[in-house]
Design an enzyme around this catalytic site. Structure first.
Site, PDB file in Angstrom:
ATOM      1  N   ARG A 115       0.878  -1.179   0.000  1.00 23.18           N
ATOM      2  CA  ARG A 115       0.000   0.000   0.000  1.00 23.18           C
ATOM      3  C   ARG A 115       0.903   1.213   0.000  1.00 23.18           C
ATOM      4  O   ARG A 115       1.642   1.443   0.954  1.00 23.18           O
ATOM      5  CB  ARG A 115      -0.891  -0.017   1.235  1.00 23.18           C
ATOM      6  CG  ARG A 115      -1.858   1.178   1.343  1.00 23.18           C
ATOM      7  CD  ARG A 115      -2.762   0.980   2.561  1.00 23.18           C
ATOM      8  NE  ARG A 115      -3.796   1.990   2.676  1.00 23.18           N
ATOM      9  CZ  ARG A 115      -3.663   3.130   3.363  1.00 23.18           C
ATOM     10  NH1 ARG A 115      -2.519   3.405   3.974  1.00 23.18           N
ATOM     11  NH2 ARG A 115      -4.663   3.993   3.433  1.00 23.18           N
TER      12      ARG A 115
ATOM     13  N   SER B  33     -12.273  -3.383   1.549  1.00 21.46           N
ATOM     14  CA  SER B  33     -12.434  -2.698   2.840  1.00 21.46           C
ATOM     15  C   SER B  33     -13.916  -2.485   3.114  1.00 21.46           C
ATOM     16  O   SER B  33     -14.656  -2.088   2.215  1.00 21.46           O
ATOM     17  CB  SER B  33     -11.790  -1.306   2.798  1.00 21.46           C
ATOM     18  OG  SER B  33     -10.420  -1.385   2.588  1.00 21.46           O
TER      19      SER B  33
ATOM     20  N   LYS C 108      -5.119   6.325   8.702  1.00 19.94           N
ATOM     21  CA  LYS C 108      -6.286   6.703   7.907  1.00 19.94           C
ATOM     22  C   LYS C 108      -7.009   7.815   8.658  1.00 19.94           C
ATOM     23  O   LYS C 108      -8.079   7.596   9.228  1.00 19.94           O
ATOM     24  CB  LYS C 108      -7.184   5.478   7.702  1.00 19.94           C
ATOM     25  CG  LYS C 108      -7.901   5.529   6.386  1.00 19.94           C
ATOM     26  CD  LYS C 108      -8.163   4.167   5.804  1.00 19.94           C
ATOM     27  CE  LYS C 108      -8.705   4.351   4.400  1.00 19.94           C
ATOM     28  NZ  LYS C 108      -9.113   3.096   3.806  1.00 19.94           N
TER      29      LYS C 108
HETATM   30  N1  TZP Z   1      -8.076   0.651   6.381  1.00 18.12           N
HETATM   31  C1  TZP Z   1      -8.844   0.798   7.472  1.00 18.12           C
HETATM   32  S1  TZP Z   1      -7.932   1.345   8.786  1.00 18.12           S
HETATM   33  C2  TZP Z   1      -6.498   1.355   7.874  1.00 18.12           C
HETATM   34  C3  TZP Z   1      -6.763   0.952   6.582  1.00 18.12           C
HETATM   35  C4  TZP Z   1      -5.787   0.856   5.509  1.00 18.12           C
HETATM   36  C5  TZP Z   1      -5.186   1.764   8.404  1.00 18.12           C
HETATM   37  C6  TZP Z   1      -4.664   0.820   9.419  1.00 18.12           C
HETATM   38  O1  TZP Z   1      -3.396   1.254   9.830  1.00 18.12           O
HETATM   39  P1  TZP Z   1      -2.895   1.095  11.334  1.00 18.12           P
HETATM   40  O2  TZP Z   1      -1.589   1.867  11.330  1.00 18.12           O
HETATM   41  O3  TZP Z   1      -2.691  -0.351  11.583  1.00 18.12           O
HETATM   42  O4  TZP Z   1      -3.925   1.730  12.202  1.00 18.12           O
END
Ligand code: TZP
Ligand code: MG
Length: 215
Positions: free
Chosen positions: A43, A112, A141
């Site tokens: 990503r 998602s 996010k």
């Molecule tokens: N989709 C929902 S939350 C997220 C994504 C890509 C980010 C999750 O990142 P982290 O750093 O594990 O909270």
């Protein structure tokens, strides 16, 4: 879907270059794999497509060595060119049918979701797995409302395909997420932002194993 056994795919690591400045992404992911990560997602919202393809190809070599699937975020075409194992699409990405068409039935398509309605729609459409989150607020996010463990409970009760709880998940709060019914966890910052991705993955895996034995 391919020949992957989802019973053995429980810890999902996603790359996040901004969490490890100065450290090579491949090294960080290799450490996560040594610690037991079962699936990897590339990503990268800043790389152009040439760079993304280069990264996908080098990650594919690494994940092949460990026998785990590589998923490319957002771009089915890059997934195909890199011979990755699948693609991950957000709600706003759309293009599920096109992705499935391009990659074929043997590749993984993940989606998602932020509500049980979205989860059931993705399941109906033929997603191989879904993300359930963000469970907690997360800087990865920003601005996205946390769905809390309430949605994890709903997913555990109503979703048949594998789901990964995601968003702000760390070894410190994993027990709460597992108690809500998650059997799979996904993390970016907790793993790739750590000084020791291997140890963090080992900690997650120990909790997943314990939850599996008692759940
Ligand atoms: N989709 C929902 S939350 C997220 C994504 C890509 C980010 C999750 O990142 P982290 O750093 O594990 O909270
Ligand atoms: Mg996306």
């Amino acid at each position: 879907m391919g020949n992957w056994n989802w019973d053995n795919i429980r810890l999902y690591v996603i790359t996040g270059e901004n969490y490890h400045p100065g450290r090579a992404m491949l090294d960080v992911i290799e450490q996560a794999l040594q610690g037991g990560a079962d699936i990897v997602q590339l990503r990268d919202k800043t790389a152009d497509k040439d760079e993304l393809l280069r990264k996908a190809r080098s990650l594919k070599e690494l994940t092949r060595h460990f026998g785990v699937p590589l998923i490319v975020n957002d771009y089915p075409d890059i997934a195909k060119l890199a011979d990755a194992d699948g693609v991950h699409l957000g709600q706003e990405d759309g293009g599920f049918a096109e992705a499935r068409e391009l990659l074929g039935p043997d590749k993984i398509v993940g989606v998602s979701t932020h509500s049980i309605g979205q989860a059931l729609a993705a399941q109906e459409a033929g997603a191989d797995y879904i993300g359930v989150g963000p469970v907690y607020p997360t800087g990865t996010k920003p601005g996205r409302q946390a769905v809390t463990t309430a949605y994890v409970r709903e997913a555990a009760a109503g979703v048949r395909i594998p789901f990964f709880a995601i968003g702000g998940i760390t070894p410190a709060n994993a027990a709460e997420v597992l108690a809500a019914g998650a059997a799979r966890l996904c993390a970016v910052s907790a793993i790739v932002g750590s000084d020791n991705p291997r140890r963090v993955c080992e900690a997650f895996k120990a909790q997943l194993t314990a939850a599996g034995e008692h759940g």
